[in-house]
Write an enzyme that holds these catalytic residues in place. Sequence first.
Site, mmCIF file in Angstrom:
data_model
loop_
_atom_site.group_PDB
_atom_site.id
_atom_site.type_symbol
_atom_site.label_atom_id
_atom_site.label_comp_id
_atom_site.label_asym_id
_atom_site.label_seq_id
_atom_site.Cartn_x
_atom_site.Cartn_y
_atom_site.Cartn_z
ATOM 1 N N ASP A 113 0.816 -1.212 0.000
ATOM 2 C CA ASP A 113 0.000 0.000 0.000
ATOM 3 C C ASP A 113 0.850 1.263 0.000
ATOM 4 O O ASP A 113 0.387 2.324 0.382
ATOM 5 C CB ASP A 113 -0.972 -0.005 1.184
ATOM 6 C CG ASP A 113 -0.269 -0.071 2.525
ATOM 7 O OD1 ASP A 113 0.972 -0.219 2.563
ATOM 8 O OD2 ASP A 113 -0.963 0.020 3.556
ATOM 9 N N LYS A 164 6.539 5.163 18.347
ATOM 10 C CA LYS A 164 6.149 6.572 18.369
ATOM 11 C C LYS A 164 6.458 7.152 19.744
ATOM 12 O O LYS A 164 6.246 6.491 20.763
ATOM 13 C CB LYS A 164 4.653 6.713 18.099
ATOM 14 C CG LYS A 164 4.218 6.245 16.744
ATOM 15 C CD LYS A 164 2.706 6.307 16.621
ATOM 16 C CE LYS A 164 2.247 5.634 15.352
ATOM 17 N NZ LYS A 164 0.796 5.574 15.270
#
Length: 181
Positions: A113, A164
């Site tokens: 993707d 993150k």
Amino acid sequence: MAIGILLVGGMGTRLMPLTRDTPKPMLPIAGLPVTEHQLMAAKRAGVTTIILATSYLSEIFTPYFGDGSRWGINIAYAVEETPLGTGGAIKNGAAALNLPAGSDEPIVIFNGDVLSGHDLHAQILLHHNRQADVTLYLTRVSDPRAYGCVPLDSEGRVLEFLEKMENPKADTINAGCYIFN
């Protein structure tokens, strides 16, 4: 020359309802499915065989791509009956490669993707010239807080993969294309 595993098994839930009947990697961009763009880029880079690691709506891929002869590339399929996650999809795809013992052909693994303008051929050459075991495609972003970051040493070797965080240690992130021996 190289062989590839293209990870095209995700459900694309954030794009529902577009992905209800069409897998995200088969959504058209500029009139062609994302996967077709990726196959053509892989071929230009010297990839001769690609395993499509499928899961969600896997039956959509084979009628469109067949054996890959239309694109001048060999295509095979590794179908997950139940989603295996990224690592499981790679392992399942690698099993479908049927590499002969002692094969030293690099294996390119990339996300189904992600459309990128990065130079895959240059990445393969770098991998070969450095005689690396693994070569990652990383990119710099101005604000890496939304991503995990990948700090590097002065020679470009990965020090760690970090999730993150509010104050990232680096502005380099994983861009989803790996080359393995």
